[in-house]
Scaffold this active site. Structure first.
Site, PDB file in Angstrom:
ATOM      1  CD  GLU A  11      -2.670  -1.310   2.547  1.00 42.50           C
ATOM      2  OE1 GLU A  11      -2.504  -0.463   3.452  1.00 42.50           O
ATOM      3  OE2 GLU A  11      -3.517  -2.215   2.595  1.00 42.50           O
TER       4      GLU A  11
ATOM      5  CD  GLU B 177      -4.727 -12.001  -4.212  1.00 44.35           C
ATOM      6  OE1 GLU B 177      -4.134 -10.962  -3.853  1.00 44.35           O
ATOM      7  OE2 GLU B 177      -5.848 -12.324  -3.797  1.00 44.35           O
TER       8      GLU B 177
HETATM    9  N1  THU Z   1      -5.747  -7.457  -0.696  1.00 52.65           N
HETATM   10  C1  THU Z   1      -4.918  -8.382  -1.259  1.00 52.65           C
HETATM   11  O1  THU Z   1      -3.686  -8.196  -1.265  1.00 52.65           O
HETATM   12  N2  THU Z   1      -5.458  -9.505  -1.780  1.00 52.65           N
HETATM   13  C2  THU Z   1      -6.771  -9.843  -1.676  1.00 52.65           C
HETATM   14  O2  THU Z   1      -7.151 -10.923  -2.113  1.00 52.65           O
HETATM   15  C3  THU Z   1      -7.726  -8.917  -1.036  1.00 52.65           C
HETATM   16  C4  THU Z   1      -7.186  -7.574  -0.712  1.00 52.65           C
HETATM   17  C5  THU Z   1      -5.152  -6.271  -0.057  1.00 52.65           C
HETATM   18  C6  THU Z   1      -5.322  -4.967  -0.753  1.00 52.65           C
HETATM   19  C7  THU Z   1      -5.175  -3.993   0.398  1.00 52.65           C
HETATM   20  O3  THU Z   1      -3.802  -3.746   0.626  1.00 52.65           O
HETATM   21  C8  THU Z   1      -5.719  -4.746   1.600  1.00 52.65           C
HETATM   22  O4  THU Z   1      -5.727  -6.108   1.226  1.00 52.65           O
HETATM   23  C9  THU Z   1      -7.103  -4.317   2.024  1.00 52.65           C
HETATM   24  O5  THU Z   1      -7.987  -4.333   0.940  1.00 52.65           O
END
Ligand code: THU
Length: 131
Positions: free
Chosen positions: A45, A56
């Site tokens: 992030e 992913e």
């Molecule tokens: N996120 C993922 O990395 N993979 C997922 O399958 C769902 C969401 C992350 C994005 C963000 O950094 C955090 O989880 C909250 O949405």
């Protein structure tokens, strides 16, 4: 036993590197290539929020950059009791670049579900439609 699947373990380890500064929601992913290699990713992030990239896609782009082109399975791990499935953007990327992967969802103690990409992304838009 399900909890000891090496792919889930790899995703769990990758999750420790998550840069979840704003959501606090750490995710790890592990892709298994056709030749049995494992490539991992975590979510990253930043302060714009919108440039966040999911675990992913980090795993898939890392694998592609290392020269891998064929994949079998992907594991996704979050610290949740209910399964954390790939978001819509990741489904598109996993489908287009990974095909009909088996998707294994898990948490810190075990597996929470198994699915196929074709079921997670019915009626996909992909390169076949550009022909
Ligand atoms: N996120 C993922 O990395 N993979 C997922 O399958 C769902 C969401 C992350 C994005 C963000 O950094 C955090 O989880 C909250 O949405």
């Amino acid at each position: 036993m399900a909890a000891s699947d090496p792919l889930v373990k790899a995703a769990r380890r990758a999750r420790r590197h998550a840069v979840a500064t704003f959501s606090g929601f750490k995710v790890g992913a592990a892709l298994e290539t056709a030749d049995g290699a494992i490539v991992t990713g975590c979510n990253v992030e930043n302060a714009t929020y919108g440039l966040t990239i999911c675990a992913e896609r980090v795993a898939m782009f890392t694998a592609l950059a290392a020269g891998h082109r064929r994949f079998r399975r992907v594991a996704v791990v979050a610290d949740t009791n209910t399964p954390t499935p790939p978001c819509g953007a990741c489904r598109q990327i996993l489908w287009e670049l990974g095909g009909n992967l088996e998707v294994i969802l898990g948490n810190l103690s075990g597996e929470t579900g198994r699915f196929w990409m074709r079921d997670l992304l019915p009626m996909p838009f992909d390169a076949r439609l550009l022909e």
